[in-house]
Design an enzyme around this catalytic site. Structure first.
Site, PDB file in Angstrom:
ATOM      1  N   LYS A 217      -6.652  42.574   4.946  1.00 60.75           N
ATOM      2  CA  LYS A 217      -7.557  43.049   6.322  1.00 60.75           C
ATOM      3  C   LYS A 217      -6.668  44.090   6.970  1.00 60.75           C
ATOM      4  CE  LYS A 217      -9.539  38.397   6.825  1.00 60.75           C
ATOM      5  NZ  LYS A 217      -9.780  37.059   7.697  1.00 60.75           N
TER       6      LYS A 217
ATOM      7  N   HIS B  60      -8.717  38.039   3.268  1.00 56.60           N
ATOM      8  CA  HIS B  60      -9.818  37.221   3.201  1.00 56.60           C
ATOM      9  C   HIS B  60      -9.782  36.771   1.491  1.00 56.60           C
ATOM     10  CE1 HIS B  60     -13.982  35.826   2.472  1.00 56.60           C
ATOM     11  NE2 HIS B  60     -14.111  36.605   1.725  1.00 56.60           N
TER      12      HIS B  60
ATOM     13  N   GLU C   6     -20.046  37.713  -2.765  1.00 57.02           N
ATOM     14  CA  GLU C   6     -18.997  38.582  -1.889  1.00 57.02           C
ATOM     15  C   GLU C   6     -18.891  39.797  -2.986  1.00 57.02           C
ATOM     16  OE1 GLU C   6     -17.348  35.303   1.218  1.00 57.02           O
ATOM     17  OE2 GLU C   6     -16.189  36.378  -0.380  1.00 57.02           O
TER      18      GLU C   6
HETATM   19  P1  RTP Z   1     -11.659  34.270   5.193  1.00 57.53           P
HETATM   20  O1  RTP Z   1     -12.931  33.783   5.261  1.00 57.53           O
HETATM   21  O2  RTP Z   1     -11.429  35.480   5.956  1.00 57.53           O
HETATM   22  O3  RTP Z   1     -10.924  34.035   4.094  1.00 57.53           O
HETATM   23  O4  RTP Z   1     -10.881  32.951   6.164  1.00 57.53           O
HETATM   24  P2  RTP Z   1     -10.887  31.554   5.850  1.00 57.53           P
HETATM   25  O5  RTP Z   1     -12.135  31.061   4.872  1.00 57.53           O
HETATM   26  O6  RTP Z   1      -9.710  30.877   5.891  1.00 57.53           O
HETATM   27  O7  RTP Z   1     -11.394  31.098   7.586  1.00 57.53           O
HETATM   28  P3  RTP Z   1     -13.017  31.094   7.896  1.00 57.53           P
HETATM   29  O8  RTP Z   1     -13.438  29.767   8.686  1.00 57.53           O
HETATM   30  O9  RTP Z   1     -13.923  31.704   6.944  1.00 57.53           O
HETATM   31  O10 RTP Z   1     -12.931  32.410   9.012  1.00 57.53           O
HETATM   32  C1  RTP Z   1     -13.126  33.648   8.744  1.00 57.53           C
HETATM   33  C2  RTP Z   1     -12.009  34.323   9.579  1.00 57.53           C
HETATM   34  O11 RTP Z   1     -12.389  34.625  11.039  1.00 57.53           O
HETATM   35  C3  RTP Z   1     -11.185  34.496  11.760  1.00 57.53           C
HETATM   36  N1  RTP Z   1     -11.061  33.280  12.360  1.00 57.53           N
HETATM   37  N2  RTP Z   1     -10.966  33.458  14.022  1.00 57.53           N
HETATM   38  N3  RTP Z   1     -10.233  32.788  16.567  1.00 57.53           N
HETATM   39  C4  RTP Z   1     -10.682  31.698  15.639  1.00 57.53           C
HETATM   40  O12 RTP Z   1     -10.792  30.450  15.890  1.00 57.53           O
HETATM   41  C5  RTP Z   1     -10.946  32.152  14.246  1.00 57.53           C
HETATM   42  N4  RTP Z   1     -11.280  31.203  13.224  1.00 57.53           N
HETATM   43  C6  RTP Z   1     -11.220  31.935  12.218  1.00 57.53           C
HETATM   44  C7  RTP Z   1     -10.067  34.507  10.811  1.00 57.53           C
HETATM   45  O13 RTP Z   1      -9.614  35.973  10.446  1.00 57.53           O
HETATM   46  C8  RTP Z   1     -10.513  33.901   9.501  1.00 57.53           C
HETATM   47  O14 RTP Z   1      -9.923  34.146   8.377  1.00 57.53           O
HETATM   48 MG    MG Z   2     -13.994  31.871   5.102  1.00 51.57          MG
END
Ligand code: RTP
Ligand code: MG
Length: 142
Positions: free
Chosen positions: A11, A117, A128
């Protein structure tokens, strides 16, 4: 266990801190092979489409702002159980909860700016990978 492929993004915060090579090395050290890669600066349209699953979430606007704030490095990783293996080296979404030694523990700046990510399932990985590599990815890599 079958060889799998997954989509990984370094990122903008991690690219900005010059950690691309260090993060790619983490993947290789975990037994994941880099079988495709490109650097690009996402448009708002691309970032919104990529994260469309989160469009109703309160953090969506902040996420799109962040993901378009600078270039990202996108790669396809290949290996045994690659989706889960990648998420293990990434660490938890919230860097405060990420295990020591994981990429997010070492390179994230916040819950939003969490360095990497990784696809969350083989089915989403296929979608993706097609999103970023519509021309396809090498079948044989060694
Ligand atoms: P990613 O998709 O980026 O691999 O991350 P992830 O599965 O661990 O998390 P996901 O729930 O899919 O969330 C996607 C991305 O959104 C941002 N995020 N911000 N501020 C908040 O509450 C929050 N929650 C998630 C993060 O950049 C997360 O990786
Ligand atoms: Mg995710």
């Amino acid at each position: 266990m079958a060889v799998e492929r997954t989509l990984s993004i370094i990122k903008p915060n991690a690219v900005a801190k010059n950690a691309v090579g260090a993060i790619l090395a983490r993947f290789e050290e975990a037994g994941l092979r880099i079988v495709a890669a490109r650097m690009l600066h996402l448009t708002r349209e691309q970032a919104s489409a990529f994260y469309a699953v989160h469009q109703e979430r309160p953090f969506f606007g902040e996420l799109v702002d962040f993901m378009t704030s600078g270039p990202v490095m996108v790669q396809v990783l290949e290996g045994e159980n690659a989706v889960a293996a990648n998420r293990e080296v990434m660490g938890a979404t919230d860097p405060a909860k990420a295990a020591p030694g994981t990429i997010r523990a070492d390179f994230a700046d916040s819950l939003t700016e969490n360095a990497v990510h990784g696809s969350d399932a083989p089915e989403t990985a296929a979608v993706e990978i097609g999103f970023f590599f519509p021309e396809g990815v090498c079948e044989r890599t060694r």
